[in-house]
Design a protein around this motif. Sequence first.
Motif, PDB file in Angstrom:
ATOM      1  N   CYS A 204       0.747  -1.209  -0.076  1.00  0.00           N
ATOM      2  CA  CYS A 204       0.057  -0.007   0.033  1.00  0.00           C
ATOM      3  C   CYS A 204       0.816   1.179   0.054  1.00  0.00           C
ATOM      4  O   CYS A 204       0.545   2.228  -0.648  1.00  0.00           O
ATOM      5  CB  CYS A 204      -1.024  -0.125   1.036  1.00  0.00           C
ATOM      6  N   TYR A 205       2.142   1.271   0.610  1.00  0.00           N
ATOM      7  CA  TYR A 205       2.887   2.347   0.396  1.00  0.00           C
ATOM      8  C   TYR A 205       3.620   2.714  -0.800  1.00  0.00           C
ATOM      9  O   TYR A 205       4.204   3.653  -0.859  1.00  0.00           O
ATOM     10  CB  TYR A 205       4.159   2.139   1.482  1.00  0.00           C
ATOM     11  N   SER A 206       3.194   1.726  -1.669  1.00  0.00           N
ATOM     12  CA  SER A 206       3.696   1.741  -2.954  1.00  0.00           C
ATOM     13  C   SER A 206       3.010   3.052  -3.519  1.00  0.00           C
ATOM     14  O   SER A 206       3.534   3.826  -4.193  1.00  0.00           O
ATOM     15  CB  SER A 206       3.619   0.923  -3.888  1.00  0.00           C
ATOM     16  N   TRP A 207       1.600   3.060  -3.139  1.00  0.00           N
ATOM     17  CA  TRP A 207       0.776   4.250  -3.809  1.00  0.00           C
ATOM     18  C   TRP A 207       1.130   5.504  -3.141  1.00  0.00           C
ATOM     19  O   TRP A 207       1.247   6.541  -3.275  1.00  0.00           O
ATOM     20  CB  TRP A 207      -0.932   3.851  -3.555  1.00  0.00           C
ATOM     21  N   TRP A 208       1.405   5.563  -1.604  1.00  0.00           N
ATOM     22  CA  TRP A 208       1.291   6.845  -0.782  1.00  0.00           C
ATOM     23  C   TRP A 208       2.707   7.384  -1.210  1.00  0.00           C
ATOM     24  O   TRP A 208       2.653   8.741  -1.241  1.00  0.00           O
ATOM     25  CB  TRP A 208       1.288   6.246   0.591  1.00  0.00           C
ATOM     26  N   VAL A 209       3.700   6.643  -1.382  1.00  0.00           N
ATOM     27  CA  VAL A 209       4.964   7.228  -1.806  1.00  0.00           C
ATOM     28  C   VAL A 209       5.304   7.751  -3.303  1.00  0.00           C
ATOM     29  O   VAL A 209       5.466   8.910  -3.491  1.00  0.00           O
ATOM     30  CB  VAL A 209       6.270   6.323  -1.363  1.00  0.00           C
ATOM     31  N   VAL A 210       4.721   6.843  -4.057  1.00  0.00           N
ATOM     32  CA  VAL A 210       4.937   7.183  -5.352  1.00  0.00           C
ATOM     33  C   VAL A 210       3.924   8.280  -5.721  1.00  0.00           C
ATOM     34  O   VAL A 210       4.305   9.168  -6.691  1.00  0.00           O
ATOM     35  CB  VAL A 210       4.573   5.849  -6.409  1.00  0.00           C
ATOM     36  N   ALA A 211       2.699   8.265  -5.368  1.00  0.00           N
ATOM     37  CA  ALA A 211       1.562   9.251  -5.622  1.00  0.00           C
ATOM     38  C   ALA A 211       2.467  10.775  -5.062  1.00  0.00           C
ATOM     39  O   ALA A 211       2.219  11.825  -5.795  1.00  0.00           O
ATOM     40  CB  ALA A 211       0.389   9.232  -4.956  1.00  0.00           C
ATOM     41  N   SER A 212       2.835  10.631  -3.953  1.00  0.00           N
ATOM     42  CA  SER A 212       3.375  11.972  -3.331  1.00  0.00           C
ATOM     43  C   SER A 212       4.632  12.314  -3.957  1.00  0.00           C
ATOM     44  O   SER A 212       4.839  13.380  -4.581  1.00  0.00           O
ATOM     45  CB  SER A 212       3.996  11.536  -1.882  1.00  0.00           C
ATOM     46  N   LEU A 259      -1.812  -1.788  -7.835  1.00  0.00           N
ATOM     47  CA  LEU A 259      -2.071  -1.446  -9.403  1.00  0.00           C
ATOM     48  C   LEU A 259      -1.837   0.115  -9.584  1.00  0.00           C
ATOM     49  O   LEU A 259      -1.511   0.489 -10.703  1.00  0.00           O
ATOM     50  CB  LEU A 259      -3.568  -1.886  -9.953  1.00  0.00           C
ATOM     51  N   ALA A 260      -2.513   0.789  -8.675  1.00  0.00           N
ATOM     52  CA  ALA A 260      -2.450   2.393  -8.869  1.00  0.00           C
ATOM     53  C   ALA A 260      -0.894   2.952  -8.979  1.00  0.00           C
ATOM     54  O   ALA A 260      -0.368   3.821  -9.672  1.00  0.00           O
ATOM     55  CB  ALA A 260      -3.182   3.061  -7.854  1.00  0.00           C
ATOM     56  N   ALA A 261      -0.113   2.276  -7.853  1.00  0.00           N
ATOM     57  CA  ALA A 261       1.261   2.736  -7.878  1.00  0.00           C
ATOM     58  C   ALA A 261       2.162   2.469  -9.343  1.00  0.00           C
ATOM     59  O   ALA A 261       2.891   3.039 -10.004  1.00  0.00           O
ATOM     60  CB  ALA A 261       1.919   1.856  -6.925  1.00  0.00           C
ATOM     61  N   LEU A 262       1.547   1.023  -9.800  1.00  0.00           N
ATOM     62  CA  LEU A 262       2.232   0.577 -11.016  1.00  0.00           C
ATOM     63  C   LEU A 262       2.000   1.259 -12.270  1.00  0.00           C
ATOM     64  O   LEU A 262       2.763   1.622 -13.154  1.00  0.00           O
ATOM     65  CB  LEU A 262       1.866  -1.007 -11.322  1.00  0.00           C
ATOM     66  N   ASP A 263       0.657   2.009 -12.222  1.00  0.00           N
ATOM     67  CA  ASP A 263       0.125   2.836 -13.476  1.00  0.00           C
ATOM     68  C   ASP A 263       0.962   4.167 -13.315  1.00  0.00           C
ATOM     69  O   ASP A 263       1.394   4.647 -14.229  1.00  0.00           O
ATOM     70  CB  ASP A 263      -1.333   3.256 -13.166  1.00  0.00           C
ATOM     71  N   LEU A 264       1.309   4.791 -12.092  1.00  0.00           N
ATOM     72  CA  LEU A 264       1.860   5.942 -11.847  1.00  0.00           C
ATOM     73  C   LEU A 264       3.371   5.834 -12.420  1.00  0.00           C
ATOM     74  O   LEU A 264       4.078   6.613 -12.968  1.00  0.00           O
ATOM     75  CB  LEU A 264       1.965   6.479 -10.608  1.00  0.00           C
ATOM     76  N   LEU A 265       3.697   4.664 -12.326  1.00  0.00           N
ATOM     77  CA  LEU A 265       5.157   4.190 -12.829  1.00  0.00           C
ATOM     78  C   LEU A 265       5.245   4.089 -14.196  1.00  0.00           C
ATOM     79  O   LEU A 265       6.412   4.030 -14.781  1.00  0.00           O
ATOM     80  CB  LEU A 265       5.591   2.948 -12.031  1.00  0.00           C
ATOM     81  N   GLY A 266       4.149   4.120 -14.949  1.00  0.00           N
ATOM     82  CA  GLY A 266       4.142   3.747 -16.426  1.00  0.00           C
ATOM     83  C   GLY A 266       4.147   2.552 -16.721  1.00  0.00           C
ATOM     84  O   GLY A 266       4.479   1.976 -18.143  1.00  0.00           O
ATOM     85  N   VAL A 267       3.973   1.452 -15.855  1.00  0.00           N
ATOM     86  CA  VAL A 267       3.917   0.008 -16.605  1.00  0.00           C
ATOM     87  C   VAL A 267       2.907  -0.177 -17.522  1.00  0.00           C
ATOM     88  O   VAL A 267       1.586   0.340 -17.293  1.00  0.00           O
ATOM     89  CB  VAL A 267       3.665  -0.720 -15.159  1.00  0.00           C
ATOM     90  N   GLU A 268       3.340  -0.627 -18.574  1.00  0.00           N
ATOM     91  CA  GLU A 268       2.179  -1.025 -19.710  1.00  0.00           C
ATOM     92  C   GLU A 268       1.249  -1.933 -19.396  1.00  0.00           C
ATOM     93  O   GLU A 268       1.191  -2.762 -18.475  1.00  0.00           O
ATOM     94  CB  GLU A 268       3.101  -1.568 -20.794  1.00  0.00           C
ATOM     95  N   GLY A 269       0.096  -1.677 -20.088  1.00  0.00           N
ATOM     96  CA  GLY A 269      -1.018  -2.618 -19.776  1.00  0.00           C
ATOM     97  C   GLY A 269      -2.010  -1.981 -18.753  1.00  0.00           C
ATOM     98  O   GLY A 269      -3.120  -2.939 -18.705  1.00  0.00           O
ATOM     99  N   LEU A 270      -1.792  -1.189 -18.188  1.00  0.00           N
ATOM    100  CA  LEU A 270      -2.895  -0.623 -16.904  1.00  0.00           C
ATOM    101  C   LEU A 270      -3.080   0.778 -17.459  1.00  0.00           C
ATOM    102  O   LEU A 270      -2.552   1.522 -18.456  1.00  0.00           O
ATOM    103  CB  LEU A 270      -1.997  -0.237 -15.877  1.00  0.00           C
ATOM    104  N   GLY A 276      -5.663   6.099 -16.958  1.00  0.00           N
ATOM    105  CA  GLY A 276      -4.782   6.210 -15.961  1.00  0.00           C
ATOM    106  C   GLY A 276      -5.151   6.796 -14.586  1.00  0.00           C
ATOM    107  O   GLY A 276      -6.135   7.834 -14.284  1.00  0.00           O
ATOM    108  N   VAL A 277      -4.495   6.698 -13.553  1.00  0.00           N
ATOM    109  CA  VAL A 277      -4.876   7.071 -12.149  1.00  0.00           C
ATOM    110  C   VAL A 277      -4.393   8.557 -12.116  1.00  0.00           C
ATOM    111  O   VAL A 277      -3.128   8.935 -12.214  1.00  0.00           O
ATOM    112  CB  VAL A 277      -4.804   6.466 -11.126  1.00  0.00           C
ATOM    113  N   ASP A 278      -5.161   9.344 -11.397  1.00  0.00           N
ATOM    114  CA  ASP A 278      -4.610  10.823 -10.795  1.00  0.00           C
ATOM    115  C   ASP A 278      -3.863  10.796  -9.456  1.00  0.00           C
ATOM    116  O   ASP A 278      -4.864  10.277  -8.850  1.00  0.00           O
ATOM    117  CB  ASP A 278      -5.657  11.951 -11.163  1.00  0.00           C
ATOM    118  N   PRO A 279      -2.909  11.154  -9.432  1.00  0.00           N
ATOM    119  CA  PRO A 279      -2.263  11.077  -8.076  1.00  0.00           C
ATOM    120  C   PRO A 279      -2.928  11.937  -7.114  1.00  0.00           C
ATOM    121  O   PRO A 279      -2.637  11.374  -5.803  1.00  0.00           O
ATOM    122  CB  PRO A 279      -0.734  11.507  -8.005  1.00  0.00           C
ATOM    123  N   VAL A 280      -3.894  12.976  -7.232  1.00  0.00           N
ATOM    124  CA  VAL A 280      -4.572  13.831  -6.475  1.00  0.00           C
ATOM    125  C   VAL A 280      -5.660  13.371  -6.094  1.00  0.00           C
ATOM    126  O   VAL A 280      -5.996  12.955  -4.975  1.00  0.00           O
ATOM    127  CB  VAL A 280      -4.313  15.280  -6.590  1.00  0.00           C
TER     128      VAL A 280
END
Length: 325
Positions: A204-212, A259-270, A276-280
């Motif tokens: 879950c911290y993949s999202w909190w940190v990557v989105a930040s 999945l949301a963190a992977l999307d912010l990282l630009g992983v293909e297929g998401l 894609g997801v907005d970080p805010v």
Amino acid sequence: MLFADHRRLSGVYWAVSALDLLGARDRLEKEAILRYVMSCYREEEGGFGGHVDQDAHILYTLSALQVLVMYDALDRVDIDAVSRFVGSLQLADGSFMGSPTSPEIDTRFSYCALLSATLLNQRSVLDLPAAGTFLASCTNFDGGYGCIPDAESHAGQIFCVLAALSLLGTPTPPAAAALCEWLASRQLPCGGLNGRPDKKEDVCYSWWVVASLSMLGRVGWIDASALQRFVLGCQDPDAGGIADRVGDLPDVFHTFFGLAALDLLGVEGLGGSGGGVDPVFALPRQVVARLPAARDLGWGADGKAPKSGEGAATAAAGVARSPTA
């Protein structure tokens, strides 16, 4: 995957959002989802509970609104009543309670209230300057933020404050350089991220940190490939979902945020059809693009956040650091 009744409504948001990222939201019956969401509405309070017949709370009110806007169904709620509920939670110092029956305040609730009012396009029910003043009072020496003033910095709280500041249209935090360093140091040798020092990795911290870091224009400060391997390594080969860490049981919470963190990282297929997801907003970009208040704040017709935010973050950081390879 199971989740407790007291937060079932949030579980629906996580499930709908995860399927949207996978381009499979149509696997859920829209009307059944919307009927359930509205069954959690507490007309006498003006907010939503975590499940049927539970007291209204800002956490679940936000989850309900996020699901409704994804399905373009905000017309099913009494916008004025929900707006009054959200506004009633703000205290004189600018902070927010989670519910009228609980005195607890938390920067999570600040984010939830600000985002709820933004989704409703009813931001005038809040004292926005006071909200910003309270958030600023939660700044710590390391550049991070806690749940209240003088509380320990935590990745989840940092995400909430940065997203809330973005919704307020305020400048990048003055301690952005230190904050970026603190966030980048959350990555462990396994590739996963923790929420604060000396804690275990958790998906879950993949999202909190990557989105930040995304809001600060510094996603390149972590090893994206290592994080991707960690998140995918937490996927259950049989059930398909993602767990908090390798070997544990998967659940819908960690599945969505992984999945949301992977999307912010630009992983293909998401990203699905939502762009894609907005970080805010933690919503599909195409959904954000429909929101009048988001456009007023500078989000583009493509649902992407204003470029000036990233530029301000870069200037505020004031340091040059090479991305981790």
